[in-house]
Write a protein that holds these residues in place. Sequence first.
Motif, PDB file in Angstrom:
ATOM      1  N   SER A  79       0.851  -1.191   0.000  1.00  0.00           N
ATOM      2  CA  SER A  79       0.000   0.000   0.000  1.00  0.00           C
ATOM      3  C   SER A  79       0.882   1.234   0.000  1.00  0.00           C
ATOM      4  O   SER A  79       1.870   1.286   0.733  1.00  0.00           O
ATOM      5  CB  SER A  79      -0.886   0.020   1.248  1.00  0.00           C
ATOM      6  OG  SER A  79      -1.397   1.337   1.451  1.00  0.00           O
ATOM      7  N   GLN A  81       0.196   3.787   1.338  1.00  0.00           N
ATOM      8  CA  GLN A  81       0.032   4.444   2.643  1.00  0.00           C
ATOM      9  C   GLN A  81       0.720   3.669   3.773  1.00  0.00           C
ATOM     10  O   GLN A  81       0.649   4.073   4.928  1.00  0.00           O
ATOM     11  CB  GLN A  81      -1.461   4.590   2.972  1.00  0.00           C
ATOM     12  CG  GLN A  81      -2.161   5.723   2.228  1.00  0.00           C
ATOM     13  CD  GLN A  81      -2.355   5.427   0.749  1.00  0.00           C
ATOM     14  OE1 GLN A  81      -2.798   4.349   0.371  1.00  0.00           O
ATOM     15  NE2 GLN A  81      -2.007   6.387  -0.089  1.00  0.00           N
ATOM     16  N   GLY A 138      -8.587   7.543   9.280  1.00  0.00           N
ATOM     17  CA  GLY A 138      -8.964   7.916  10.643  1.00  0.00           C
ATOM     18  C   GLY A 138      -9.569   9.297  10.775  1.00  0.00           C
ATOM     19  O   GLY A 138      -9.525   9.890  11.842  1.00  0.00           O
ATOM     20  N   SER A 143     -11.942   5.102   5.506  1.00  0.00           N
ATOM     21  CA  SER A 143     -10.932   4.502   4.635  1.00  0.00           C
ATOM     22  C   SER A 143     -10.948   2.977   4.786  1.00  0.00           C
ATOM     23  O   SER A 143     -10.619   2.259   3.842  1.00  0.00           O
ATOM     24  CB  SER A 143      -9.543   5.047   4.982  1.00  0.00           C
ATOM     25  OG  SER A 143      -9.141   4.644   6.282  1.00  0.00           O
ATOM     26  N   SER A 144     -11.345   2.481   5.958  1.00  0.00           N
ATOM     27  CA  SER A 144     -11.337   1.025   6.159  1.00  0.00           C
ATOM     28  C   SER A 144     -12.376   0.344   5.264  1.00  0.00           C
ATOM     29  O   SER A 144     -12.078  -0.660   4.616  1.00  0.00           O
ATOM     30  CB  SER A 144     -11.539   0.667   7.631  1.00  0.00           C
ATOM     31  OG  SER A 144     -12.764   1.141   8.118  1.00  0.00           O
TER      32      SER A 144
HETATM   33  P1  ADP Z   1     -11.425   5.245   9.037  1.00  0.00           P
HETATM   34  O1  ADP Z   1     -12.356   6.196   9.732  1.00  0.00           O
HETATM   35  O2  ADP Z   1     -10.530   5.965   8.077  1.00  0.00           O
HETATM   36  O3  ADP Z   1     -12.139   4.087   8.444  1.00  0.00           O
HETATM   37  P2  ADP Z   1     -10.340   3.170  10.638  1.00  0.00           P
HETATM   38  O4  ADP Z   1      -9.527   3.174  11.884  1.00  0.00           O
HETATM   39  O5  ADP Z   1     -11.652   2.469  10.654  1.00  0.00           O
HETATM   40  O6  ADP Z   1     -10.483   4.686  10.191  1.00  0.00           O
HETATM   41  O7  ADP Z   1      -9.505   2.506   9.477  1.00  0.00           O
HETATM   42  C1  ADP Z   1      -8.210   2.937   9.195  1.00  0.00           C
HETATM   43  C2  ADP Z   1      -7.324   1.721   8.991  1.00  0.00           C
HETATM   44  O8  ADP Z   1      -7.700   1.045   7.780  1.00  0.00           O
HETATM   45  C3  ADP Z   1      -5.878   2.090   8.793  1.00  0.00           C
HETATM   46  O9  ADP Z   1      -5.215   2.210  10.038  1.00  0.00           O
HETATM   47  C4  ADP Z   1      -5.362   0.903   7.987  1.00  0.00           C
HETATM   48  O10 ADP Z   1      -5.121  -0.196   8.831  1.00  0.00           O
HETATM   49  C5  ADP Z   1      -6.548   0.547   7.109  1.00  0.00           C
HETATM   50  N1  ADP Z   1      -6.454   1.226   5.813  1.00  0.00           N
HETATM   51  C6  ADP Z   1      -7.343   2.080   5.283  1.00  0.00           C
HETATM   52  N2  ADP Z   1      -6.947   2.525   4.066  1.00  0.00           N
HETATM   53  C7  ADP Z   1      -5.766   1.925   3.811  1.00  0.00           C
HETATM   54  C8  ADP Z   1      -4.817   1.991   2.720  1.00  0.00           C
HETATM   55  N3  ADP Z   1      -5.024   2.769   1.674  1.00  0.00           N
HETATM   56  N4  ADP Z   1      -3.711   1.233   2.829  1.00  0.00           N
HETATM   57  C9  ADP Z   1      -3.488   0.459   3.907  1.00  0.00           C
HETATM   58  N5  ADP Z   1      -4.322   0.379   4.945  1.00  0.00           N
HETATM   59  C10 ADP Z   1      -5.444   1.095   4.925  1.00  0.00           C
END
Ligand code: ADP
Length: 407
Positions: A79, A81, A138, A143-144
């Motif tokens: 990723s 990120q 976050g 994003s999850s």
């Molecule tokens: P959000 O409100 O953004 O959904 P979450 O804590 O539920 O916050 O999810 C964020 C987590 O999802 C990140 O810490 C990571 O583990 C995973 N994640 C989301 N997008 C990506 C990405 N593009 N690449 C890798 N991991 C990601």
Amino acid sequence: MSNIVMESWTLEEGTRKATELFESAYGYSPEALHSAPGRVNVIGEHTDYNGGFALPMALPHRTYAAVSQRDDRIVRLVSAQEEGVREVNLDEVDTHDSKNPVEGWPAYVVGVAWALEQQGRGKMPGLDLAIDSCVPFGAGLSSSAALECAVAVAWDALMAQTDNWISMMTTTKGRKELVDACISAENEIAGAPTGGMDQAASMRCRAGAVILLDSKDASIRHIPFDLESVGLEMLVIDTRAPHRLADGQYANRRGTCEVAAKKLGVEYLASLTRDTDLSALNEEEQKRARHVITETARTLDFVELLEDGALTDERLGLIGSLMTASHESLRADYEVTVPELDIAVETALEYGAVGARMTGGGFGGSAIALVRKHQASAIMDEITKRFAKEDFNQPHFLHARPSAPAN
Ligand code: ADP
Ligand code: MG
């Protein structure tokens, strides 16, 4: 001081970025490219565990997944990120509470294959996978779910090329089952509790529409909300407020709502009307209940306004007032805002937003403002200035409109 805007990528940009990452990590070109959006909730906050409604829309900001099928059960993932290339054997995926949980972000990915297998669909193939995303992490913009939904449609599309798999993403029933798989991936493999709004929004939204999501049965209805056609946008303000002592606050609100519902003799607070006598409750319970009851009414009023006809100035004014009243209720009655959220909302309204409110669970995260496009930059300037004056972190902005689902 200039504004920080997190621009959404075009499909071409997202495709190029994920493809380049794939090629540099694995040394060959990917077979397919899929993507899924983040989301923001327009109104209907803290009502999901109270039997009420939410009204999310998908963002134009998406997570892109470049993929190729492998002929073993290994998933290699990279990723933009996160650091490094990870490798997980699908035969070794176990739940988060087991002795051998999948560590870190790959859990959101391989959890989806695990969940599809749990649905009785047979063994899923391994993948080489490269992820890039313009959905902030976050910030309460999910994003999850964007990550889970992008890989869910990727696995579905790859499997649909075989004889014993009927494409899921092309039917409503299939999309619902993909939502369920993404929810179990997040709950059981990543070990993060999630209600299901995020996955439903990312998988089942439509461009130019919001989704009315009924938490009682997870049913949805699409309601047209075509901001483009009337020169409006949903400006998202990621406050980047530091995490304060919010731990336990969610459970506390939830617990109070349960007690209040019990005292009033109902299963869910959202089933009550505005004229309900709340005098059997203590002061705190009354405030929490009042938020849930009025927020449910506001959400349904919002939908009625959207369904009643064109987005005239008058109707937009009413819609905006409902958003602003939602914020006020979350601030005064539900007590989940922080100064960053209050000031973002206040400033947006002062500089011409049609309506504004915090969105998501509160205690930080993002606010949204319904604004005329030509006013967006002035509103961003003022919020950035005001945050600097208050010594807050510099906010990030996203220009949003109801966008397309995972595909
Ligand atoms: P959000 O409100 O953004 O959904 P979450 O804590 O539920 O916050 O999810 C964020 C987590 O999802 C990140 O810490 C990571 O583990 C995973 N994640 C989301 N997008 C990506 C990405 N593009 N690449 C890798 N991991 C990601
Ligand atoms: Mg999330």
